[in-house]
Scaffold this motif. Structure first.
Motif, PDB file in Angstrom:
ATOM      1  N   GLY A 152       0.862  -1.189   0.016  1.00 45.31           N
ATOM      2  CA  GLY A 152       0.108   0.036  -0.097  1.00 45.31           C
ATOM      3  C   GLY A 152       1.054   1.203  -0.182  1.00 45.31           C
ATOM      4  N   ALA A 153       0.305   2.354  -0.358  1.00 45.78           N
ATOM      5  CA  ALA A 153       1.081   3.706  -0.224  1.00 45.78           C
ATOM      6  C   ALA A 153       1.010   4.355   0.944  1.00 45.78           C
ATOM      7  CB  ALA A 153       0.355   4.662  -1.245  1.00 45.78           C
ATOM      8  N   ASP A 154       1.948   3.524   1.813  1.00 48.05           N
ATOM      9  CA  ASP A 154       1.902   3.791   3.270  1.00 48.05           C
ATOM     10  C   ASP A 154       3.646   3.285   3.852  1.00 48.05           C
ATOM     11  OD1 ASP A 154       1.703   1.216   4.632  1.00 48.05           O
ATOM     12  OD2 ASP A 154      -0.288   1.298   3.353  1.00 48.05           O
ATOM     13  N   ILE A 155       3.701   4.039   4.918  1.00 48.74           N
ATOM     14  CA  ILE A 155       4.743   3.882   5.497  1.00 48.74           C
ATOM     15  C   ILE A 155       5.092   2.183   6.024  1.00 48.74           C
ATOM     16  CG2 ILE A 155       4.419   4.650   7.915  1.00 48.74           C
ATOM     17  CD1 ILE A 155       7.642   5.104   5.901  1.00 48.74           C
ATOM     18  N   PHE A 156       3.978   1.783   6.400  1.00 52.62           N
ATOM     19  CA  PHE A 156       3.952   0.603   7.183  1.00 52.62           C
ATOM     20  C   PHE A 156       4.339  -0.619   6.023  1.00 52.62           C
ATOM     21  CE2 PHE A 156       0.962   2.882   9.569  1.00 52.62           C
ATOM     22  CZ  PHE A 156       1.635   2.812  10.959  1.00 52.62           C
ATOM     23  N   SER A 157       3.902  -0.256   4.775  1.00 60.51           N
ATOM     24  CA  SER A 157       4.473  -1.231   3.551  1.00 60.51           C
ATOM     25  C   SER A 157       5.888  -1.288   3.521  1.00 60.51           C
ATOM     26  CB  SER A 157       3.656  -0.955   2.373  1.00 60.51           C
ATOM     27  OG  SER A 157       2.262  -1.357   2.308  1.00 60.51           O
ATOM     28  N   ILE A 158       6.394   0.090   3.724  1.00 66.72           N
ATOM     29  CA  ILE A 158       7.858   0.100   3.375  1.00 66.72           C
ATOM     30  C   ILE A 158       8.709  -0.498   4.473  1.00 66.72           C
ATOM     31  CG2 ILE A 158       9.834   1.950   3.433  1.00 66.72           C
ATOM     32  CD1 ILE A 158       8.053   2.112   0.860  1.00 66.72           C
ATOM     33  N   LEU A 159       8.262  -0.405   5.906  1.00 65.51           N
ATOM     34  CA  LEU A 159       8.906  -1.043   6.772  1.00 65.51           C
ATOM     35  C   LEU A 159       8.435  -2.693   6.659  1.00 65.51           C
ATOM     36  CD1 LEU A 159       7.705   1.340   9.773  1.00 65.51           C
ATOM     37  CD2 LEU A 159       9.902   1.129   8.728  1.00 65.51           C
ATOM     38  N   GLY A 160       7.329  -2.861   6.236  1.00 66.72           N
ATOM     39  CA  GLY A 160       7.008  -4.154   6.333  1.00 66.72           C
ATOM     40  C   GLY A 160       7.835  -4.886   5.279  1.00 66.72           C
ATOM     41  N   VAL A 161       8.326  -4.390   3.928  1.00 65.58           N
ATOM     42  CA  VAL A 161       9.424  -5.049   3.060  1.00 65.58           C
ATOM     43  C   VAL A 161      10.680  -5.019   3.547  1.00 65.58           C
ATOM     44  CG1 VAL A 161      10.576  -4.439   0.859  1.00 65.58           C
ATOM     45  CG2 VAL A 161       7.954  -4.346   0.973  1.00 65.58           C
ATOM     46  N   ARG A 162      11.120  -4.195   4.246  1.00 66.62           N
ATOM     47  CA  ARG A 162      12.531  -4.233   5.112  1.00 66.62           C
ATOM     48  C   ARG A 162      12.502  -5.329   6.067  1.00 66.62           C
ATOM     49  NH1 ARG A 162      13.372   2.516   5.790  1.00 66.62           N
ATOM     50  NH2 ARG A 162      14.590   2.751   3.871  1.00 66.62           N
ATOM     51  N   ASN A 163      11.273  -5.403   6.811  1.00 62.93           N
ATOM     52  CA  ASN A 163      11.383  -6.624   7.804  1.00 62.93           C
ATOM     53  C   ASN A 163      11.288  -7.906   7.214  1.00 62.93           C
ATOM     54  OD1 ASN A 163      11.451  -4.819   9.922  1.00 62.93           O
ATOM     55  ND2 ASN A 163       9.126  -4.713  10.055  1.00 62.93           N
ATOM     56  N   ILE A 164      10.575  -7.849   5.973  1.00 61.38           N
ATOM     57  CA  ILE A 164      10.660  -9.300   5.350  1.00 61.38           C
ATOM     58  C   ILE A 164      12.025  -9.542   4.683  1.00 61.38           C
ATOM     59  CG2 ILE A 164       9.622 -10.331   3.211  1.00 61.38           C
ATOM     60  CD1 ILE A 164       7.140  -8.800   3.567  1.00 61.38           C
ATOM     61  N   ALA A 165      12.816  -8.557   4.170  1.00 61.45           N
ATOM     62  CA  ALA A 165      14.126  -8.930   3.715  1.00 61.45           C
ATOM     63  C   ALA A 165      15.021  -9.515   4.786  1.00 61.45           C
ATOM     64  CB  ALA A 165      14.689  -7.663   3.160  1.00 61.45           C
ATOM     65  N   SER A 166      15.137  -8.734   5.978  1.00 60.90           N
ATOM     66  CA  SER A 166      15.854  -9.038   6.937  1.00 60.90           C
ATOM     67  C   SER A 166      15.683 -10.466   7.618  1.00 60.90           C
ATOM     68  CB  SER A 166      16.071  -8.042   7.981  1.00 60.90           C
ATOM     69  OG  SER A 166      14.933  -7.630   8.792  1.00 60.90           O
ATOM     70  N   TRP A 167      14.271 -10.707   7.890  1.00 62.42           N
ATOM     71  CA  TRP A 167      13.723 -12.022   8.357  1.00 62.42           C
ATOM     72  C   TRP A 167      14.063 -12.877   7.417  1.00 62.42           C
ATOM     73  CZ3 TRP A 167       9.061 -14.437   6.581  1.00 62.42           C
ATOM     74  CH2 TRP A 167       8.681 -15.607   7.307  1.00 62.42           C
ATOM     75  N   VAL A 168      13.944 -12.917   6.092  1.00 63.39           N
ATOM     76  CA  VAL A 168      14.145 -14.208   5.249  1.00 63.39           C
ATOM     77  C   VAL A 168      15.541 -14.397   5.179  1.00 63.39           C
ATOM     78  CG1 VAL A 168      14.116 -14.581   2.657  1.00 63.39           C
ATOM     79  CG2 VAL A 168      12.128 -13.458   3.665  1.00 63.39           C
ATOM     80  N   GLU A 169      16.452 -13.181   4.899  1.00 59.37           N
ATOM     81  CA  GLU A 169      17.746 -13.463   5.104  1.00 59.37           C
ATOM     82  C   GLU A 169      18.453 -14.289   6.272  1.00 59.37           C
ATOM     83  OE1 GLU A 169      21.833 -11.065   4.122  1.00 59.37           O
ATOM     84  OE2 GLU A 169      20.084  -9.952   4.995  1.00 59.37           O
ATOM     85  N   HIS A 170      17.746 -13.971   7.788  1.00 60.76           N
ATOM     86  CA  HIS A 170      18.176 -14.501   8.798  1.00 60.76           C
ATOM     87  C   HIS A 170      17.781 -15.936   8.930  1.00 60.76           C
ATOM     88  CE1 HIS A 170      19.188 -15.033  13.049  1.00 60.76           C
ATOM     89  NE2 HIS A 170      17.814 -15.408  13.110  1.00 60.76           N
ATOM     90  N   TRP A 171      16.418 -16.182   8.760  1.00 64.24           N
ATOM     91  CA  TRP A 171      16.238 -17.833   8.686  1.00 64.24           C
ATOM     92  C   TRP A 171      16.726 -18.704   7.766  1.00 64.24           C
ATOM     93  CZ3 TRP A 171      13.748 -20.027   4.906  1.00 64.24           C
ATOM     94  CH2 TRP A 171      12.729 -19.409   4.222  1.00 64.24           C
ATOM     95  N   ALA A 172      16.966 -18.099   6.367  1.00 65.65           N
ATOM     96  CA  ALA A 172      17.418 -18.966   5.492  1.00 65.65           C
ATOM     97  C   ALA A 172      18.951 -19.210   5.506  1.00 65.65           C
ATOM     98  CB  ALA A 172      17.385 -18.096   4.342  1.00 65.65           C
ATOM     99  N   ASP A 173      19.817 -18.479   6.476  1.00 67.12           N
ATOM    100  CA  ASP A 173      20.979 -18.668   6.853  1.00 67.12           C
ATOM    101  C   ASP A 173      21.035 -19.731   7.931  1.00 67.12           C
ATOM    102  OD1 ASP A 173      23.913 -17.840   6.504  1.00 67.12           O
ATOM    103  OD2 ASP A 173      23.699 -16.966   8.620  1.00 67.12           O
ATOM    104  N   LEU A 174      20.208 -19.597   8.640  1.00 70.34           N
ATOM    105  CA  LEU A 174      19.877 -20.762   9.711  1.00 70.34           C
ATOM    106  C   LEU A 174      19.610 -22.039   9.222  1.00 70.34           C
ATOM    107  CD1 LEU A 174      18.433 -18.577  12.660  1.00 70.34           C
ATOM    108  CD2 LEU A 174      20.695 -19.224  12.360  1.00 70.34           C
ATOM    109  N   TYR A 175      18.840 -21.834   8.094  1.00 73.69           N
ATOM    110  CA  TYR A 175      18.335 -23.108   7.525  1.00 73.69           C
ATOM    111  C   TYR A 175      19.283 -23.922   6.846  1.00 73.69           C
ATOM    112  CZ  TYR A 175      15.586 -26.076   4.415  1.00 73.69           C
ATOM    113  OH  TYR A 175      14.982 -27.119   3.882  1.00 73.69           O
ATOM    114  N   GLU A 176      20.232 -23.293   5.888  1.00 74.44           N
ATOM    115  CA  GLU A 176      21.053 -23.782   5.168  1.00 74.44           C
ATOM    116  C   GLU A 176      22.222 -24.364   6.237  1.00 74.44           C
ATOM    117  OE1 GLU A 176      22.265 -22.204   1.243  1.00 74.44           O
ATOM    118  OE2 GLU A 176      20.954 -20.390   2.281  1.00 74.44           O
TER     119      GLU A 176
END
Length: 295
Positions: free
Chosen positions: A130-154
């Motif tokens: 959405g055109a709101d700050i929460f979507s921007i923050l959400g995308v950043r959170n998703i990126a760091s979250w995926v990177e973190h758990w994927a590293d642990l997973y591998e």
């Protein structure tokens, strides 16, 4: 499904049906096993106006979140059972791949164990915004979250293979989550402009957010871009505000593109539906291009 069907389906606990929900698929894991149920009976495309097979969600699905959370801790220690439970969606996709070309998983905005386990089994992912700050923050959170758990997973996969050489080969296990190179892009929900003296004017704050999205996407999601995805192609399209079309479509359990006068479509809504059809066609074409397919 429609309100009447959904009410009967979920409310009447004694209602006997052959339709499978996502909770039914994971019932064995909920009971402590590492397997999933292989019996899959969706709501058939021939039985709904969307013309897609649907595996319904279930409110009780959240109960399995604790099981998946515990399985994640087991996975971190290289435990094969924990790895298998977190790959339930890898197994599910393998079970249905001969029947479907594409399977969509509709996820809520959660960074919990359920979404993590779904993404482990997926090849690609998309972020509606959405055109709101929460979507921007959400995308950043998703990126760091995926990177973190994927590293642990591998790391955990490597640990398990070191301890039990060849054992994981007996199961549908992803050694590396495909979504790490599977970001296909985003859609942007258009905001409602304010009206001044009868003229609609863009709001400065919203325009600043919208203009910043491409750079934020490149910064946050760039490492996950698919082979055919670029900063420019990542924007799949804008979703207009559809006003009364959404509640109308929901009330008659019908896709917007198929709304008719018999459903209650009137006046300016016909033009809105036609405009929406063109927008969706462009989004679908862009999505297929990022998949490396021709629409």
């Amino acid at each position: 499904m429609g309100e009447e069907f959904a009410t009967d389906f979920y409310w009447n606990s004694d209602h006997k049906t052959s339709i499978t929900t996502i909770r039914d698929i994971l019932r064995p894991i909920e009971d402590g096993d590492s397997e999933i149920s292989k019996e899959i009976n969706p709501i058939l495309s021939s039985k709904n106006r969307f013309e897609v097979d649907l595996l319904p969600g279930h409110p009780g699905f959240s109960i399995v979140e604790d099981r998946l959370g515990a399985a994640w801790h087991d996975l971190l220690g290289g435990d094969i059972g924990g790895i298998r439970k977190n790959n339930w969606n890898t197994e599910f996709c393998a079970n249905v791949e001969e029947y479907y070309d594409i399977v969509f998983f509709d996820l809520g905005p959660s960074l919990g164990s359920i979404n993590r386990s779904v993404l482990i089994g997926c090849d690609y992912f998309i972020t509606p915004m959405g055109a709101d700050i929460f979507s921007i923050l959400g995308v950043r959170n998703i990126a760091s979250w995926v990177e973190h758990w994927a590293d642990l997973y591998e790391n955990s996969i490597g640990l398990s293979q070191q301890r039990n050489p060849g054992r994981l080969d007996n199961y549908n296990i992803k050694e590396r989550p495909s979504v790490l190179n599977g970001y296909l892009g985003y859609t942007m929900q258009q905001y409602i402009t304010k009206s001044k003296q009868g003229v609609r004017r863009p709001t400065k704050a919203y325009e600043q957010i919208i203009n910043s999205v491409p750079s934020i996407i490149e910064e946050s999601m760039g490492p996950f871009f698919g082979e055919n995805t670029s900063t420019e192609s990542a924007k799949l399209g804008d979703i207009p505000h559809l006003y009364s079309l959404i509640p109308l479509a929901q009330s008659v359990a019908t896709p917007i593109l198929d709304l008719k006068s018999s459903d209650g479509l009137v006046g300016a809504q016909y033009k809105q539906r036609e405009d929406y059809e063109e927008i969706i066609k462009k989004i679908a074409k862009n999505l297929y291009a990022n998949l490396g397919e021709s629409a």
